[in-house]
Design an enzyme around this catalytic site. Sequence first.
Site, PDB file in Angstrom:
ATOM      1  N   GLU A 196      -3.352  -9.134 -18.442  1.00  0.00           N
ATOM      2  CA  GLU A 196      -3.377  -9.805 -17.131  1.00  0.00           C
ATOM      3  C   GLU A 196      -4.665  -9.567 -16.351  1.00  0.00           C
ATOM      4  OE1 GLU A 196       0.000  -8.997 -14.567  1.00  0.00           O
ATOM      5  OE2 GLU A 196      -0.808 -10.232 -12.964  1.00  0.00           O
ATOM      6  N   LYS A 242      -1.745 -13.437 -19.164  1.00  0.00           N
ATOM      7  CA  LYS A 242      -1.168 -13.761 -17.850  1.00  0.00           C
ATOM      8  C   LYS A 242      -2.301 -13.937 -16.854  1.00  0.00           C
ATOM      9  CE  LYS A 242       2.128 -12.005 -14.437  1.00  0.00           C
ATOM     10  NZ  LYS A 242       3.470 -11.446 -14.272  1.00  0.00           N
TER      11      LYS A 242
HETATM   12  P1  13P Z   1       3.340 -12.761  -8.666  1.00  0.00           P
HETATM   13  O1  13P Z   1       3.919 -13.941  -9.390  1.00  0.00           O
HETATM   14  O2  13P Z   1       4.071 -12.388  -7.421  1.00  0.00           O
HETATM   15  O3  13P Z   1       1.852 -12.887  -8.487  1.00  0.00           O
HETATM   16  O4  13P Z   1       3.591 -11.509  -9.601  1.00  0.00           O
HETATM   17  C1  13P Z   1       3.384 -11.605 -10.933  1.00  0.00           C
HETATM   18  C2  13P Z   1       3.019 -10.283 -11.498  1.00  0.00           C
HETATM   19  O5  13P Z   1       3.760  -9.685 -12.220  1.00  0.00           O
HETATM   20  C3  13P Z   1       1.692  -9.768 -11.186  1.00  0.00           C
HETATM   21  O6  13P Z   1       1.400  -8.636 -11.920  1.00  0.00           O
END
Ligand code: 13P
Length: 363
Positions: A187, A229
């Site tokens: 991510e 992500k």
């Molecule tokens: P949000 O969808 O609230 O941005 O959170 C997703 C997430 O897990 C970020 O690490």
Amino acid sequence: MSGYFSYPDASLQEELKKTAEAIVVPGKGILAVDESNEGIGKLLASVGLENTENNRRRYRQLLFTTDMLSENISAVILFDETVYQKTDDGTSFIDLLKKKNIIPGIKVDKDVVPLYLSEDEVTTQGLDDLAQRCAVYKKQGCRFAKWRCPLKISEHTPSVQAIQDTAQILARYASICQSQGLVPIVEPDVLLDGDHDIVRTQKVTEVVLAAVYKSLNDHHVFLEGTLIKPNMVTPGQACPKRNTPEEIATATVTALLRGVPAAVPGIVFLSGGQSEEEATVNLNAINNVQLKKPWALTFSYGRALQASVWKTWAGKDENIKKAQIELLKRAKANGLASVGKYQPGDVTTAAGDSSNYTKNHKY
Ligand code: 13P
């Protein structure tokens, strides 16, 4: 074998690939409920509840006991404490999720600290004992992990220092996860904060993705057994020019085509502060854009799946059923959006159009 010839062995590759593909099966996505104790504490305070272990458990129980949750939710991301918690009747959350055919995963980064002598940027902690922690989570029944590295856009950021640091850390994390049989969700989160336009977000996202995949390659990460992500490519939250979902979709898929290898099975977007409805409508536009799309494109939302649940639950037992219906409605809308079949406005939820943006959001 080592170096240029190495990847995980064939049976591990098969297991990782199967898990990654199951998470991004058409029509489903991830419910991200890995808020830290501090993060969920703010939400509990907003409904007048104390930040106790039991209140955190009660809220997560509300989510996981929702009937039919697996219709559009393939997986959930947990926080460490939640892995060991149980429902009122003593069933472990992990067993409950597995029974529902929902894959449990775990957030493994230990949050951010300042990156010394950078432009007010951050680095992420948690690599030192990661292999041991992954082994424990795997034993507990988790099949994937998540690690988030935020990067902020400003005049001189993200810096080369921060981008390289992010790429290295995400690659080490991914390789450690795979060594322990967990699918890494990688991510790199280019934050919504700022007044930059969509063109700048697109370029920054492309540069970051290129650095991340170079680094994953350097560390022999088996891409078919990973997921990414990323942020959607949108203008900064304070940018006066607002873009249409179609413009956001084109910029997002263009950046991803330039940066994410086709070997990656799926892209699971974060919502990043968008309203519930915006996050759904943009995902839908992304799946309808007339560009090549070699990966599944779905959701891994935290705030954009839970804002209406919090508002409706309001901390009261008598509202549990109603709050669960809100969760199902949002999950269904995003499930449809993940295959490009959502009609904007079709689903209305308690907090559907409210922005979920907060400056320097703390997860
Ligand atoms: P949000 O969808 O609230 O941005 O959170 C997703 C997430 O897990 C970020 O690490």
